[in-house]
Design a protein around this motif. Structure first.
Motif, PDB file in Angstrom:
ATOM      1  N   ALA A  90     -19.862  -2.922 -37.266  1.00 13.73           N
ATOM      2  CA  ALA A  90     -19.931  -3.509 -38.753  1.00 13.73           C
ATOM      3  C   ALA A  90     -20.676  -4.721 -38.704  1.00 13.73           C
ATOM      4  O   ALA A  90     -20.803  -5.135 -39.747  1.00 13.73           O
ATOM      5  CB  ALA A  90     -18.569  -3.150 -39.326  1.00 13.73           C
ATOM      6  N   GLY A  91     -20.409  -5.549 -37.636  1.00 15.65           N
ATOM      7  CA  GLY A  91     -21.108  -7.195 -37.634  1.00 15.65           C
ATOM      8  C   GLY A  91     -20.218  -7.972 -38.368  1.00 15.65           C
ATOM      9  O   GLY A  91     -20.453  -8.919 -38.768  1.00 15.65           O
ATOM     10  N   VAL A  92     -18.650  -7.458 -38.352  1.00 16.32           N
ATOM     11  CA  VAL A  92     -17.585  -8.428 -39.010  1.00 16.32           C
ATOM     12  C   VAL A  92     -16.219  -8.510 -37.960  1.00 16.32           C
ATOM     13  O   VAL A  92     -15.918  -7.438 -37.554  1.00 16.32           O
ATOM     14  CB  VAL A  92     -17.244  -7.616 -40.213  1.00 16.32           C
ATOM     15  CG1 VAL A  92     -16.268  -8.345 -40.837  1.00 16.32           C
ATOM     16  CG2 VAL A  92     -18.361  -7.358 -41.130  1.00 16.32           C
ATOM     17  N   CYS A  93     -15.813  -9.579 -37.911  1.00 15.35           N
ATOM     18  CA  CYS A  93     -14.741  -9.874 -37.344  1.00 15.35           C
ATOM     19  C   CYS A  93     -13.469 -10.610 -38.185  1.00 15.35           C
ATOM     20  O   CYS A  93     -14.012 -11.245 -39.297  1.00 15.35           O
ATOM     21  CB  CYS A  93     -14.703 -10.549 -36.218  1.00 15.35           C
ATOM     22  SG  CYS A  93     -15.253 -12.270 -36.387  1.00 15.35           S
ATOM     23  N   GLU A  94     -12.548 -10.488 -38.020  1.00 15.31           N
ATOM     24  CA  GLU A  94     -11.479 -11.397 -38.947  1.00 15.31           C
ATOM     25  C   GLU A  94     -10.707 -12.183 -37.520  1.00 15.31           C
ATOM     26  O   GLU A  94     -10.158 -11.786 -36.632  1.00 15.31           O
ATOM     27  CB  GLU A  94     -10.474 -10.856 -39.506  1.00 15.31           C
ATOM     28  CG  GLU A  94      -9.447 -11.434 -40.376  1.00 15.31           C
ATOM     29  CD  GLU A  94      -8.163 -10.772 -40.909  1.00 15.31           C
ATOM     30  OE1 GLU A  94      -7.210 -11.473 -41.254  1.00 15.31           O
ATOM     31  OE2 GLU A  94      -8.015  -9.648 -41.010  1.00 15.31           O
ATOM     32  N   ILE A  95     -10.551 -13.536 -38.032  1.00 16.40           N
ATOM     33  CA  ILE A  95      -9.963 -14.468 -37.049  1.00 16.40           C
ATOM     34  C   ILE A  95      -8.704 -14.898 -37.553  1.00 16.40           C
ATOM     35  O   ILE A  95      -8.407 -15.106 -38.893  1.00 16.40           O
ATOM     36  CB  ILE A  95     -10.778 -15.702 -36.528  1.00 16.40           C
ATOM     37  CG1 ILE A  95     -12.053 -15.346 -35.729  1.00 16.40           C
ATOM     38  CG2 ILE A  95     -10.186 -16.864 -35.775  1.00 16.40           C
ATOM     39  CD1 ILE A  95     -13.323 -15.957 -35.556  1.00 16.40           C
ATOM     40  N   GLY A  96      -7.541 -15.221 -36.747  1.00 14.30           N
ATOM     41  CA  GLY A  96      -6.241 -15.848 -37.275  1.00 14.30           C
ATOM     42  C   GLY A  96      -5.846 -16.918 -36.078  1.00 14.30           C
ATOM     43  O   GLY A  96      -6.422 -17.063 -35.193  1.00 14.30           O
ATOM     44  N   LEU A 126     -22.606 -10.837 -34.303  1.00 14.87           N
ATOM     45  CA  LEU A 126     -22.002 -10.316 -35.446  1.00 14.87           C
ATOM     46  C   LEU A 126     -22.317 -11.139 -36.812  1.00 14.87           C
ATOM     47  O   LEU A 126     -23.090 -12.312 -36.563  1.00 14.87           O
ATOM     48  CB  LEU A 126     -20.286 -10.531 -35.384  1.00 14.87           C
ATOM     49  CG  LEU A 126     -19.777  -9.070 -34.693  1.00 14.87           C
ATOM     50  CD1 LEU A 126     -19.989  -8.993 -33.410  1.00 14.87           C
ATOM     51  CD2 LEU A 126     -18.185  -9.463 -35.180  1.00 14.87           C
ATOM     52  N   ASN A 127     -22.295 -10.821 -37.629  1.00 16.04           N
ATOM     53  CA  ASN A 127     -22.976 -11.293 -38.866  1.00 16.04           C
ATOM     54  C   ASN A 127     -22.110 -12.012 -39.730  1.00 16.04           C
ATOM     55  O   ASN A 127     -22.356 -13.141 -40.654  1.00 16.04           O
ATOM     56  CB  ASN A 127     -23.712 -10.270 -39.962  1.00 16.04           C
ATOM     57  CG  ASN A 127     -24.376 -10.966 -41.253  1.00 16.04           C
ATOM     58  OD1 ASN A 127     -25.334 -11.665 -40.714  1.00 16.04           O
ATOM     59  ND2 ASN A 127     -24.050 -10.581 -42.307  1.00 16.04           N
TER      60      ASN A 127
END
Length: 198
Positions: A90-96, A126-127
């Motif tokens: 999907a070219g997306v990540c979430e960081i925490g 990733l975008n």
């Protein structure tokens, strides 16, 4: 063996299943401090629970998904950063992130998050990288802003925690924006240029 220096006596490295006892001890120190801001499954209360959390992330990492990295200060685990989610397709990540009180105010999270952004957006291509936090979590929002993310909106009543619904902010940065910021980073600044090991 695999580590990224974050400053004097502090470093980032993978947080893995064999760290379960150390992770449980860290959570004993951090639990009440981070409980309002993280999911309940993360603030486990036993070594077995800590091991299960680390195993869950080890499994997602093996599938090229979410990953955990610990922040050690003076060889004591004090917090960490994570890919909450990671999708190359999907070219997306979430960081925490999370920290126990003893590690706050030392400038550790920003270079650690920058290292994850470098790896996800530049090396992996990733975008988009996202950061989601409770709308009243001022410290978390400040991290997102420091690494160049933009506040895109607030999801009203989107997160149930502690028996109440809370608003959640969505911050994000695109690969092109991150690359432009990194091209202006002074050579003396912490670069986080090495990939976070997986």
């Amino acid at each position: 063996m695999f580590r990224l220096d974050l400053g004097p006596n502090a470093h980032l490295r993978p947080l893995e299943v064999w760290h379960a006892e150390e992770f449980a001890e860290h959570l004993d120190r951090a639990r009440e401090h981070i409980r309002p801001w993280v999911g309940p499954s993360f603030v486990t209360t036993s070594v077995d629970g800590a091991s299960a959390t680390l195993a869950r992330y080890a499994n997602t990492a093996a599938g090229d998904g979410g990953r955990l990295y610990g922040i050690w200060v003076d060889d004591v685990l004090r917090g960490g950063v994570m890919f909450v989610s990671f999708s190359a397709a999907a070219g997306v990540c979430e960081i925490g992130c999370w920290l126990e009180p003893a590690a706050e105010g030392r400038g550790l999270v920003t270079p650690a998050v920058t290292a994850l952004l470098d790896w996800a957006l530049i090396e992996r291509g990733l975008n988009r990288a996202e950061w989601r936090c409770r709308a009243d979590n001022v410290r978390s929002a400040a991290v997102a802003e420091r690494v160049g993310m933009r506040l895109e909106g607030t999801l009203r009543g989107a997160w149930l925690n502690g028996g109440a619904f809370h608003d959640k902010q969505v911050w994000a940065i695109l690969r092109s924006e991150h690359a432009a910021l990194r091209s202006r980073t002074p050579a003396s600044a912490p670069t986080g240029s090495r990939p976070p090991y997986r």
